[in-house]
Design a protein around this motif. Structure first.
Motif, PDB file in Angstrom:
ATOM      1  N   PRO A 152       0.811  -1.227   0.000  1.00  0.00           N
ATOM      2  CA  PRO A 152       0.000   0.000   0.000  1.00  0.00           C
ATOM      3  C   PRO A 152       0.842   1.273   0.000  1.00  0.00           C
ATOM      4  O   PRO A 152       0.387   2.316  -0.464  1.00  0.00           O
ATOM      5  N   LEU A 153       2.057   1.179   0.516  1.00  0.00           N
ATOM      6  CA  LEU A 153       2.897   2.373   0.622  1.00  0.00           C
ATOM      7  C   LEU A 153       3.691   2.632  -0.641  1.00  0.00           C
ATOM      8  O   LEU A 153       4.210   3.724  -0.848  1.00  0.00           O
ATOM      9  N   VAL A 182       0.348   6.156  -4.818  1.00  0.00           N
ATOM     10  CA  VAL A 182       0.964   6.758  -3.637  1.00  0.00           C
ATOM     11  C   VAL A 182       2.269   7.462  -4.019  1.00  0.00           C
ATOM     12  O   VAL A 182       2.532   8.600  -3.576  1.00  0.00           O
ATOM     13  N   TYR A 240       1.389  10.661  -5.692  1.00  0.00           N
ATOM     14  CA  TYR A 240       0.899  11.684  -4.757  1.00  0.00           C
ATOM     15  C   TYR A 240       2.050  12.318  -3.977  1.00  0.00           C
ATOM     16  O   TYR A 240       2.061  13.515  -3.706  1.00  0.00           O
ATOM     17  N   LEU A 241       3.031  11.489  -3.609  1.00  0.00           N
ATOM     18  CA  LEU A 241       4.203  11.995  -2.886  1.00  0.00           C
ATOM     19  C   LEU A 241       4.904  13.084  -3.683  1.00  0.00           C
ATOM     20  O   LEU A 241       5.258  14.137  -3.138  1.00  0.00           O
ATOM     21  N   MET A 282       2.913  16.300  -2.448  1.00  0.00           N
ATOM     22  CA  MET A 282       3.711  16.575  -1.251  1.00  0.00           C
ATOM     23  C   MET A 282       5.036  17.258  -1.604  1.00  0.00           C
ATOM     24  O   MET A 282       5.804  17.619  -0.717  1.00  0.00           O
ATOM     25  N   VAL A 290       7.710  15.999  -2.832  1.00  0.00           N
ATOM     26  CA  VAL A 290       8.881  15.178  -2.527  1.00  0.00           C
ATOM     27  C   VAL A 290       9.696  14.989  -3.818  1.00  0.00           C
ATOM     28  O   VAL A 290       9.128  14.813  -4.897  1.00  0.00           O
ATOM     29  N   ASP A 302      14.015  11.371  -3.088  1.00  0.00           N
ATOM     30  CA  ASP A 302      13.358  11.028  -1.820  1.00  0.00           C
ATOM     31  C   ASP A 302      12.236  10.017  -2.039  1.00  0.00           C
ATOM     32  O   ASP A 302      11.982   9.171  -1.180  1.00  0.00           O
ATOM     33  N   ARG A 317      13.866   6.812  -1.957  1.00  0.00           N
ATOM     34  CA  ARG A 317      14.260   6.489  -0.577  1.00  0.00           C
ATOM     35  C   ARG A 317      13.046   5.943   0.187  1.00  0.00           C
ATOM     36  O   ARG A 317      13.139   4.966   0.937  1.00  0.00           O
ATOM     37  N   TRP A 318      11.911   6.599   0.003  1.00  0.00           N
ATOM     38  CA  TRP A 318      10.643   6.146   0.599  1.00  0.00           C
ATOM     39  C   TRP A 318      10.344   4.714   0.141  1.00  0.00           C
ATOM     40  O   TRP A 318      10.071   3.828   0.944  1.00  0.00           O
ATOM     41  N   HIS A 370      12.727   2.209   1.605  1.00  0.00           N
ATOM     42  CA  HIS A 370      12.561   2.088   3.057  1.00  0.00           C
ATOM     43  C   HIS A 370      11.488   1.063   3.428  1.00  0.00           C
ATOM     44  O   HIS A 370      11.722   0.164   4.237  1.00  0.00           O
ATOM     45  N   TRP A 371      10.322   1.208   2.804  1.00  0.00           N
ATOM     46  CA  TRP A 371       9.207   0.330   3.212  1.00  0.00           C
ATOM     47  C   TRP A 371       9.422  -1.103   2.741  1.00  0.00           C
ATOM     48  O   TRP A 371       9.026  -2.056   3.433  1.00  0.00           O
ATOM     49  N   LEU A 419      12.131  -2.578   5.148  1.00  0.00           N
ATOM     50  CA  LEU A 419      11.541  -2.827   6.468  1.00  0.00           C
ATOM     51  C   LEU A 419      10.680  -4.090   6.432  1.00  0.00           C
ATOM     52  O   LEU A 419      10.795  -4.968   7.292  1.00  0.00           O
TER      53      LEU A 419
END
Lengths: 216, 216
Positions: free
Chosen positions: B111-112, B117, B120-121, B125, B127, B131, B134-135, B138-139, B142
């Motif tokens: 979902p991330l 998404v 939209y970032l 946003m 971004v 970045d 990087r987002w 990251h997810w 993780l």
């Protein structure tokens, strides 16, 4: 059973409602998501859930303890193992619709608006507090707008007809969360009506964040 | 059955694998997520899915056509209605573990990191592209780090033992996506091994994005 959770976690809130609807009891163990750098990040909790998320359910299994993460997997497990007071309809097509509504919340709204994501947006992406709130509202409005259409086809007093189900279990914590962030719900009459209906049931009311022993 | 999807959609890819594993056929209808302002946003598609997402499955139901959204709800429906070549173990505890792994991907990673998404970032946003990547990384890192621990307890040739399941159905599209974005998978030997194993099966290979009629 033991449920590791946190009063404000939407995912833990879902499992609390499910346990209550099924009239099952569990020992509630608090994992404070903010204090001490987030107790979910501790080495001890890592052993329970390497995802460092709540909730986790521990139940006696056939081969020792069963440790389960992911709220919907936990609830489906409860449904499979303790079928009384079913949370999914018995008809295959009806079950599918209920799961579809539940996942429209659990896969499309909640993952984008939970605490760790909002923190990452601000701390790592440099997004302002105002833009963080715009992000938050965007995904809830998008999800609730679509859900409202689905509900118009299927809802009665609850998301699917007149019996609470997995869909309500996902909806109520998301609405609680939206209210906390001052989201205007006027465009979602079905959602508001179902919220009001659920508040009348002890299974939902007793599971509310403020009713938990770790609420502060 | 009809499956509305898009070659590169991870969620549609999941359903394609599930259909293949169950040896079910469906007419595949392409909804182009990029062309024409995104065909998922058209008025016609809105009638099928007010979430404006793929996939959607349409099957003959007891009371006319059943139209279903959300990939995991669709796959659970296929499992309920067409139990041959089961995608979930029959043992209740084993089912729960498989669902938990599937949802660790479907609720915490995908979902991330999906297209809307990321768009939209950047677009809303502000971004940067760097970045955004990087987002994205990251997810996935993780999620894969935690999943690798879960797999070490349960995997054989596949995510749960030696039989493909709902967990592999979620994992393979996510790995495909990660490879597309040049994510280094060296830290995830179980995931890489399961990826390699799944590529040997026609059910997975035939469902790959590049094999779809709308691939470009």
């Amino acid at each position: 059973m033991k449920l590791y959770g946190y009063w404000r976690s939407s995912a833990a809130y879902r499992v609390r409602i499910a346990l209550n609807l099924k009239q099952l009891t569990a020992e509630h163990i608090s994992v404070h998501l903010v204090n001490n750098g987030g107790e979910q990040n501790s080495a001890i909790y890592h052993q329970l859930n390497p995802q460092h998320l709540v909730p986790v359910l521990v139940d006696n299994g056939e081969q020792g303890e069963l440790t389960l993460s992911q709220s919907l997997a936990i609830i489906e497990f409860l449904e499979d193992k303790y079928p009384q007071h079913n949370l999914l309809p018995t008809n295959i097509e009806d079950r599918a619709i209920v799961r579809s509504m539940a996942q429209a919340i659990a896969c499309e709204i909640h993952p984008l608006d939970n605490l760790r994501v909002l923190q990452y947006l601000v701390n790592e992406m440099g997004v302002s507090e105002a833009d963080k709130m715009r992000w938050y509202h965007h995904w809830i409005h998008l999800g609730f707008t679509a859900l409202e259409v689905q509900l118009s086809h299927h809802c009665g007093r609850f998301c699917f007809g007149d019996k609470p189900s997995l869909a309500d279990i996902c909806l109520i914590p998301q609405v609680y969360n939206a209210k906390r962030f001052n989201l205007d719900l006027a465009a979602y009459p079905n959602i508001v009506s179902i919220w009001d209906e659920c508040q009348q049931l002890a299974a939902f009311a007793d599971a509310a964040p403020e009713q938990q022993h770790d609420a502060s």
